[in-house]
Design an enzyme around this catalytic site. Structure first.
Site, PDB file in Angstrom:
ATOM      1  N   TYR A 189       0.864  -1.194   0.000  1.00  0.00           N
ATOM      2  CA  TYR A 189       0.000   0.000   0.000  1.00  0.00           C
ATOM      3  C   TYR A 189       0.891   1.231   0.000  1.00  0.00           C
ATOM      4  O   TYR A 189       1.908   1.284   0.714  1.00  0.00           O
ATOM      5  CB  TYR A 189      -0.901   0.036   1.238  1.00  0.00           C
ATOM      6  CG  TYR A 189      -1.564   1.398   1.446  1.00  0.00           C
ATOM      7  CD1 TYR A 189      -2.801   1.678   0.880  1.00  0.00           C
ATOM      8  CD2 TYR A 189      -0.924   2.411   2.154  1.00  0.00           C
ATOM      9  CE1 TYR A 189      -3.384   2.918   1.016  1.00  0.00           C
ATOM     10  CE2 TYR A 189      -1.506   3.666   2.304  1.00  0.00           C
ATOM     11  CZ  TYR A 189      -2.731   3.909   1.735  1.00  0.00           C
ATOM     12  OH  TYR A 189      -3.307   5.146   1.866  1.00  0.00           O
ATOM     13  N   GLU A 247      -3.736   7.260  -3.622  1.00  0.00           N
ATOM     14  CA  GLU A 247      -3.512   5.953  -3.007  1.00  0.00           C
ATOM     15  C   GLU A 247      -3.339   4.887  -4.079  1.00  0.00           C
ATOM     16  O   GLU A 247      -4.027   4.920  -5.106  1.00  0.00           O
ATOM     17  CB  GLU A 247      -4.707   5.536  -2.132  1.00  0.00           C
ATOM     18  CG  GLU A 247      -4.787   6.206  -0.789  1.00  0.00           C
ATOM     19  CD  GLU A 247      -5.889   5.613   0.072  1.00  0.00           C
ATOM     20  OE1 GLU A 247      -5.947   5.940   1.267  1.00  0.00           O
ATOM     21  OE2 GLU A 247      -6.696   4.802  -0.444  1.00  0.00           O
TER      22      GLU A 247
END
Length: 408
Positions: free
Chosen positions: A101, A189
């Site tokens: 991530y 993101e």
């Protein structure tokens, strides 16, 4: 301005981030044609402004024509978090060895950009933050200095990424930070950021929120804005150039300035009411702006009263009064209006409004009293004495407001 996944990937690709080839499709036939051009295997992905697409059945792998068609038919029309799927992204399937991530956003309390990186990707980052916060490596970045390569390298090491991809990670995160800053984003993101079977870092999903106020620097953002989902009220306000967010209450809110509008929403809540919206008219309170604002707020069938909260700075009180007077001559407003007018030349503005005061338009001396009056009016709407109830016990305070004794 939230982007759909495929738009986020197009945004990332424009800054050199590695993404998979894909095409948008609006029906099963287009999905099949796209898959044939891209080459199998592919992944059929729902395009909505919502998370949890995989869990909801909105992401399906496909290895041939029949699977693509069946997946497209199953996903189109699906309700995912209250969003109906109307478009698909057909993407070349990737070989996944590891999932990470990565993201950047603004930490307002620290007045720094915040980078977050984790070796535990592919799941909700909120879940990781709640159950294993130590698994997220954070870095604060001074916007005047930017993300230095050495700091980025330490950040990658702290996150525990595979050392074999450290150099790639530093390069990719530098590009992601550049996209975040130069693209005027509020959030970027990648989840998951994958390591392929060949050992290459690759963007498998994209979540991007852009600052709509920066659109004047990015002409291409107009295409992104067209796909932003808005309810009917928000769409009407957006078309009129108003900063509006629809809420679920009965007290309509109009204020000049985002901070004051937020405070107005809060004080309506403290007074026992429920705000119907957030509406910031900014520095303009002329007749055109005020007419548009009143039409949008009064057009909401849930609204039972309207609270106009104006504190003049550059915008002068008499200009506000003139705008309200002219707006009311143009627009037939069904809901009673409570006005708090203070700041520069407020006394002059209140004096101009005096001949127009009635049960449908009342002045309040301050925003606390105005909120109480608006909440009472909303609660009493539909009864013969609704406005009387709203103004009960306020004669002295309204007189004070008209005399110029209001306070911020």
């Amino acid at each position: 301005m939230d982007l759909l996944e495929h738009q986020g990937k197009e945004f990332f690709a424009s800054y050199g981030l590695p993404t998979s080839p894909g095409e948008v499709a609006f029906d099963p036939g287009e999905a099949v044609a796209a898959a044939e051009r891209i080459g199998y295997p592919v992944v059929v992905k729902a395009q909505v402004h919502a998370g949890g697409r995989g869990k909801a059945g909105g992401i399906k792998p496909a290895s041939d024509v029949g699977e693509v068609r069946r997946s497209a038919e199953a996903i189109l029309g699906l309700d995912i978090g209250g969003h109906i799927v109307r478009r698909l992204w057909i993407e070349k399937a990737a070989d996944i060895a590891e999932e990470y991530y990565a993201g950047f956003t603004l930490d307002r309390s620290a007045r720094r950009h915040l980078g977050m990186l984790s070796a535990q990707g592919g799941v909700d980052i909120e879940e990781v933050a709640a159950t294993a916060p130590e698994a997220i490596a954070r870095i604060h970045i001074d916007p005047t200095e930017g993300l230095a390569a050495e700091a980025c390298r330490r950040w990658v090491a702290d996150a525990g990424l595979n050392p074999a991809v450290s150099d790639q990670a530093v390069d990719l995160l530098s590009l992601l930070y550049r996209a975040y800053v130069e693209g005027d984003a509020d959030l970027v993101e990648i989840n998951p950021l994958i390591v392929t079977g060949e050992g290459l870092l690759h963007v498998l999903d994209a979540k991007v929120t852009l600052d709509g106020n920066a659109s004047f620097r990015h002409p291409g953002y107009a295409a992104y804005d067209e796909t932003v989902e808005r309810d009917e009220r928000e769409q009407d306000a957006h078309a009129r150039g108003l900063q509006y967010v629809g809420l679920d209450g009965t007290v309509g809110v109009i204020a000049n300035g985002a901070g004051l509008a937020m405070a107005t929403v809060d004080i309506v809540d403290e007074a026992g009411g429920v705000p119907a919206n957030f509406l910031d008219i900014g520095g303009g309170a002329n007749a055109d702006v005020m007419s548009a604002a009143l039409e949008v707020v009064d057009g909401d069938p849930a609204v039972r009263s309207i609270f106009i909260n104006i504190f003049g700075g550059i915008t002068k009180g008499e200009e506000v009064a003139r705008g309200i007077i002219e707006a009311l001559s143009r627009v037939d407003i069904a809901s009673p209006i409570v006005l708090r007018l203070d700041g520069t030349n407020a006394a002059e503005g209140r004096e101009m409004l005096r001949p127009y005061l009635s049960d449908s338009l009342r002045l309040a001396p301050d925003m606390v009293q105005a909120a109480r009056m608006a909440v009472t009016a909303a609660a009493s709407a539909g009864t013969d004495d609704s406005v009387a109830a709203a103004s009960a016990g306020t004669d002295d305070s309204v007189a004070a407001a008209e005399a110029g004794e209001g306070r911020p």
